[in-house]
Design a protein around this motif. Structure first.
Motif, PDB file in Angstrom:
ATOM      1  N   VAL A  87       0.845  -1.200   0.000  1.00  0.00           N
ATOM      2  CA  VAL A  87       0.000   0.000   0.000  1.00  0.00           C
ATOM      3  C   VAL A  87       0.873   1.240   0.000  1.00  0.00           C
ATOM      4  CG1 VAL A  87      -1.730   1.316   1.277  1.00  0.00           C
ATOM      5  CG2 VAL A  87      -1.915  -1.172   1.108  1.00  0.00           C
ATOM      6  N   ARG A  88       1.934   1.228   0.809  1.00  0.00           N
ATOM      7  CA  ARG A  88       2.853   2.368   0.823  1.00  0.00           C
ATOM      8  C   ARG A  88       3.547   2.531  -0.524  1.00  0.00           C
ATOM      9  NH1 ARG A  88       6.671   1.062   5.084  1.00  0.00           N
ATOM     10  NH2 ARG A  88       5.413  -0.713   5.704  1.00  0.00           N
ATOM     11  N   LEU A  89       3.820   1.426  -1.217  1.00  0.00           N
ATOM     12  CA  LEU A  89       4.416   1.500  -2.545  1.00  0.00           C
ATOM     13  C   LEU A  89       3.443   2.131  -3.535  1.00  0.00           C
ATOM     14  CD1 LEU A  89       6.557   0.959  -4.657  1.00  0.00           C
ATOM     15  CD2 LEU A  89       5.774  -1.433  -4.754  1.00  0.00           C
ATOM     16  N   ALA A  90       2.182   1.730  -3.477  1.00  0.00           N
ATOM     17  CA  ALA A  90       1.165   2.343  -4.347  1.00  0.00           C
ATOM     18  C   ALA A  90       1.052   3.834  -4.056  1.00  0.00           C
ATOM     19  CB  ALA A  90      -0.185   1.659  -4.140  1.00  0.00           C
ATOM     20  N   LEU A  91       1.109   4.196  -2.795  1.00  0.00           N
ATOM     21  CA  LEU A  91       1.049   5.606  -2.400  1.00  0.00           C
ATOM     22  C   LEU A  91       2.271   6.361  -2.917  1.00  0.00           C
ATOM     23  CD1 LEU A  91      -0.604   7.646  -0.731  1.00  0.00           C
ATOM     24  CD2 LEU A  91       0.692   6.929   1.279  1.00  0.00           C
ATOM     25  N   ASP A 122       6.306  15.702  -2.877  1.00  0.00           N
ATOM     26  CA  ASP A 122       7.756  15.556  -2.738  1.00  0.00           C
ATOM     27  C   ASP A 122       8.111  15.156  -1.308  1.00  0.00           C
ATOM     28  OD1 ASP A 122      10.494  15.730  -2.825  1.00  0.00           O
ATOM     29  OD2 ASP A 122      10.563  17.656  -3.817  1.00  0.00           O
ATOM     30  N   ARG A 123       7.544  15.839  -0.340  1.00  0.00           N
ATOM     31  CA  ARG A 123       7.848  15.581   1.071  1.00  0.00           C
ATOM     32  C   ARG A 123       7.377  14.189   1.502  1.00  0.00           C
ATOM     33  NH1 ARG A 123       4.965  19.157   2.671  1.00  0.00           N
ATOM     34  NH2 ARG A 123       3.187  18.003   3.501  1.00  0.00           N
ATOM     35  N   ILE A 124       6.169  13.830   1.116  1.00  0.00           N
ATOM     36  CA  ILE A 124       5.613  12.534   1.510  1.00  0.00           C
ATOM     37  C   ILE A 124       6.370  11.401   0.832  1.00  0.00           C
ATOM     38  CG2 ILE A 124       3.557  11.070   1.400  1.00  0.00           C
ATOM     39  CD1 ILE A 124       1.916  13.717   1.579  1.00  0.00           C
ATOM     40  N   LEU A 125       6.713  11.590  -0.439  1.00  0.00           N
ATOM     41  CA  LEU A 125       7.439  10.562  -1.182  1.00  0.00           C
ATOM     42  C   LEU A 125       8.800  10.292  -0.552  1.00  0.00           C
ATOM     43  CD1 LEU A 125       7.748   8.669  -3.586  1.00  0.00           C
ATOM     44  CD2 LEU A 125       8.472  10.630  -4.964  1.00  0.00           C
ATOM     45  N   ALA A 126       9.507  11.353  -0.165  1.00  0.00           N
ATOM     46  CA  ALA A 126      10.824  11.184   0.465  1.00  0.00           C
ATOM     47  C   ALA A 126      10.702  10.337   1.730  1.00  0.00           C
ATOM     48  CB  ALA A 126      11.427  12.549   0.781  1.00  0.00           C
ATOM     49  N   GLU A 127       9.670  10.600   2.521  1.00  0.00           N
ATOM     50  CA  GLU A 127       9.464   9.845   3.760  1.00  0.00           C
ATOM     51  C   GLU A 127       9.122   8.388   3.470  1.00  0.00           C
ATOM     52  OE1 GLU A 127       6.382   9.847   7.575  1.00  0.00           O
ATOM     53  OE2 GLU A 127       6.578  11.631   6.327  1.00  0.00           O
ATOM     54  N   LEU A 128       8.252   8.156   2.483  1.00  0.00           N
ATOM     55  CA  LEU A 128       7.863   6.796   2.128  1.00  0.00           C
ATOM     56  C   LEU A 128       9.050   5.987   1.616  1.00  0.00           C
ATOM     57  CD1 LEU A 128       4.485   7.559   0.336  1.00  0.00           C
ATOM     58  CD2 LEU A 128       4.728   6.209   2.422  1.00  0.00           C
ATOM     59  N   LEU A 129       9.861   6.597   0.756  1.00  0.00           N
ATOM     60  CA  LEU A 129      10.979   5.879   0.162  1.00  0.00           C
ATOM     61  C   LEU A 129      12.027   5.488   1.197  1.00  0.00           C
ATOM     62  CD1 LEU A 129      11.557   7.713  -3.244  1.00  0.00           C
ATOM     63  CD2 LEU A 129      10.699   5.384  -2.873  1.00  0.00           C
ATOM     64  N   GLY A 131      11.581   4.508   4.199  1.00  0.00           N
ATOM     65  CA  GLY A 131      11.160   3.268   4.841  1.00  0.00           C
ATOM     66  C   GLY A 131      11.128   2.093   3.885  1.00  0.00           C
ATOM     67  N   LEU A 132      10.629   2.314   2.670  1.00  0.00           N
ATOM     68  CA  LEU A 132      10.483   1.220   1.713  1.00  0.00           C
ATOM     69  C   LEU A 132      11.823   0.647   1.276  1.00  0.00           C
ATOM     70  CD1 LEU A 132       7.578   2.647  -0.472  1.00  0.00           C
ATOM     71  CD2 LEU A 132       7.496   0.557   0.908  1.00  0.00           C
ATOM     72  N   VAL A 133      12.799   1.505   1.038  1.00  0.00           N
ATOM     73  CA  VAL A 133      14.111   1.026   0.584  1.00  0.00           C
ATOM     74  C   VAL A 133      14.741   0.115   1.633  1.00  0.00           C
ATOM     75  CG1 VAL A 133      16.486   1.778   0.121  1.00  0.00           C
ATOM     76  CG2 VAL A 133      14.586   2.911  -1.022  1.00  0.00           C
ATOM     77  N   GLU A 134      14.483   0.407   2.895  1.00  0.00           N
ATOM     78  CA  GLU A 134      15.082  -0.372   3.979  1.00  0.00           C
ATOM     79  C   GLU A 134      14.384  -1.712   4.207  1.00  0.00           C
ATOM     80  OE1 GLU A 134      15.153   2.024   7.469  1.00  0.00           O
ATOM     81  OE2 GLU A 134      16.604   3.467   6.664  1.00  0.00           O
ATOM     82  N   GLU A 135      13.061  -1.778   3.937  1.00  0.00           N
ATOM     83  CA  GLU A 135      12.332  -2.970   4.373  1.00  0.00           C
ATOM     84  C   GLU A 135      11.626  -3.757   3.270  1.00  0.00           C
ATOM     85  OE1 GLU A 135       8.184  -2.247   6.076  1.00  0.00           O
ATOM     86  OE2 GLU A 135       9.191  -0.347   6.527  1.00  0.00           O
ATOM     87  N   ARG A 137      11.997  -5.266  -0.472  1.00  0.00           N
ATOM     88  CA  ARG A 137      12.787  -5.558  -1.673  1.00  0.00           C
ATOM     89  C   ARG A 137      11.840  -5.812  -2.842  1.00  0.00           C
ATOM     90  NH1 ARG A 137      17.676  -9.450   0.622  1.00  0.00           N
ATOM     91  NH2 ARG A 137      18.513  -7.915   2.113  1.00  0.00           N
ATOM     92  N   HIS A 138      11.582  -4.754  -3.560  1.00  0.00           N
ATOM     93  CA  HIS A 138      10.610  -4.814  -4.661  1.00  0.00           C
ATOM     94  C   HIS A 138      11.164  -4.005  -5.833  1.00  0.00           C
ATOM     95  CE1 HIS A 138       6.921  -4.164  -6.937  1.00  0.00           C
ATOM     96  NE2 HIS A 138       6.349  -5.112  -6.205  1.00  0.00           N
ATOM     97  N   PRO A 139      11.047  -4.508  -7.063  1.00  0.00           N
ATOM     98  CA  PRO A 139      11.597  -3.793  -8.225  1.00  0.00           C
ATOM     99  C   PRO A 139      11.135  -2.344  -8.334  1.00  0.00           C
ATOM    100  CG  PRO A 139      10.822  -5.966  -8.882  1.00  0.00           C
ATOM    101  CD  PRO A 139      10.407  -5.771  -7.458  1.00  0.00           C
ATOM    102  N   GLU A 140       9.843  -2.103  -8.063  1.00  0.00           N
ATOM    103  CA  GLU A 140       9.298  -0.754  -8.213  1.00  0.00           C
ATOM    104  C   GLU A 140       9.843   0.196  -7.157  1.00  0.00           C
ATOM    105  OE1 GLU A 140       6.679   2.145 -10.115  1.00  0.00           O
ATOM    106  OE2 GLU A 140       7.868   0.386 -10.661  1.00  0.00           O
ATOM    107  N   VAL A 141      10.163  -0.328  -5.975  1.00  0.00           N
ATOM    108  CA  VAL A 141      10.758   0.515  -4.931  1.00  0.00           C
ATOM    109  C   VAL A 141      12.082   1.071  -5.411  1.00  0.00           C
ATOM    110  CG1 VAL A 141      11.809   0.511  -2.643  1.00  0.00           C
ATOM    111  CG2 VAL A 141       9.623  -0.634  -2.995  1.00  0.00           C
ATOM    112  N   TYR A 142      12.931   0.211  -5.970  1.00  0.00           N
ATOM    113  CA  TYR A 142      14.254   0.660  -6.407  1.00  0.00           C
ATOM    114  C   TYR A 142      14.167   1.548  -7.644  1.00  0.00           C
ATOM    115  CZ  TYR A 142      15.657  -2.885  -3.077  1.00  0.00           C
ATOM    116  OH  TYR A 142      15.813  -3.622  -1.925  1.00  0.00           O
ATOM    117  N   ARG A 143      13.209   1.272  -8.518  1.00  0.00           N
ATOM    118  CA  ARG A 143      13.027   2.127  -9.688  1.00  0.00           C
ATOM    119  C   ARG A 143      12.622   3.536  -9.264  1.00  0.00           C
ATOM    120  NH1 ARG A 143       9.447   4.170 -13.547  1.00  0.00           N
ATOM    121  NH2 ARG A 143       7.694   3.750 -12.158  1.00  0.00           N
ATOM    122  N   LEU A 144      11.625   3.623  -8.387  1.00  0.00           N
ATOM    123  CA  LEU A 144      11.174   4.931  -7.915  1.00  0.00           C
ATOM    124  C   LEU A 144      12.276   5.661  -7.166  1.00  0.00           C
ATOM    125  CD1 LEU A 144       7.541   4.271  -6.602  1.00  0.00           C
ATOM    126  CD2 LEU A 144       8.206   5.601  -8.604  1.00  0.00           C
TER     127      LEU A 144
END
Length: 203
Positions: A87-91, A122-129, A131-135, A137-144
């Motif tokens: 869900v956080r990735l979709a967000l 921009d602010r929300i995306l930085a915060e989401l990324l 957390g996502l990069v750390e926890e 492992r998904h192709p779209e996380v690294y692409r974004l």
């Protein structure tokens, strides 16, 4: 209706979105959290599909960013049930695309409220990324992550004169992108041309 649109490959899921919208208005009637959560995931998938189709049409109508705004609203509803990484990735994906919508010259409106939406995404995306990069492992996380941090890196590296804090930030971004690059290559089976172009410039 959504499956029919997907099978065609070209048809906008207009009927599917209409039915999803009706169900969303009466979401209080869901009996189980699991069913409600899955509904939100499916609704977001359909909205992303419609967004991609409209992008292929080079559409700049209100529905384009409207789909992203709706995804953001639905994702926040889903997070109240379970703060799942998907869900956080979709967000994050919705905020990234909304940021691009308001940042590019394609959008003729320069109203202050649009700048506020850009800054918020921009602010929300930085915060989401972070957390996502750390926890997750998904192709779209690294692409974004590569695209997002790469935009800032390109902006700073293109400056003829940089302040001391900007120099420090540029080095931080270079280190971060060099860490993300092998993760992107490991998990993504299909390369994004924009990511490849950015990584080539970095190298």
């Amino acid at each position: 209706f959504y499956q029919l649109a997907r099978d065609s490959g070209r048809e906008l899921p207009i009927r599917a979105l209409s039915e999803y919208g009706k169900a969303y208005r009466y979401r209080v009637n869901f009996r189980y959290d699991y069913e409600e959560f899955r509904f939100y995931q499916n609704y977001m998938d359909a909205l992303f599909f419609a967004y991609r189709q409209r992008r292929l049409e080079a559409s700049r109508d209100e529905n384009l960013v409207g789909h992203l705004d709706q995804i953001i609203e639905i994702a926040e509803q889903a997070r109240q049930i379970a703060d799942h990484p998907e869900v956080r990735l979709a967000l994050a994906r919705a905020h990234y695309n909304r940021m691009l919508y308001y940042a590019t010259g394609e959008n003729p409106s320069r109203a202050p409220e649009n700048r506020a939406r850009l800054d918020a995404s921009d602010r929300i995306l930085a915060e989401l990324l972070r957390g996502l990069v750390e926890e997750f492992r998904h192709p779209e996380v690294y692409r974004l992550a590569v695209l997002y941090y790469g935009r800032e890196w390109q902006s700073l590296s293109g400056k003829p004169r940089r302040s001391s804090p900007e120099q420090i930030r540029l080095k931080e971004l270079e280190t971060l992108l060099r860490t993300l690059a092998p993760l992107y290559r490991r998990y993504n089976k299909i390369d994004d041309p924009d990511v490849l172009d950015l990584l080539q410039r970095l190298e």
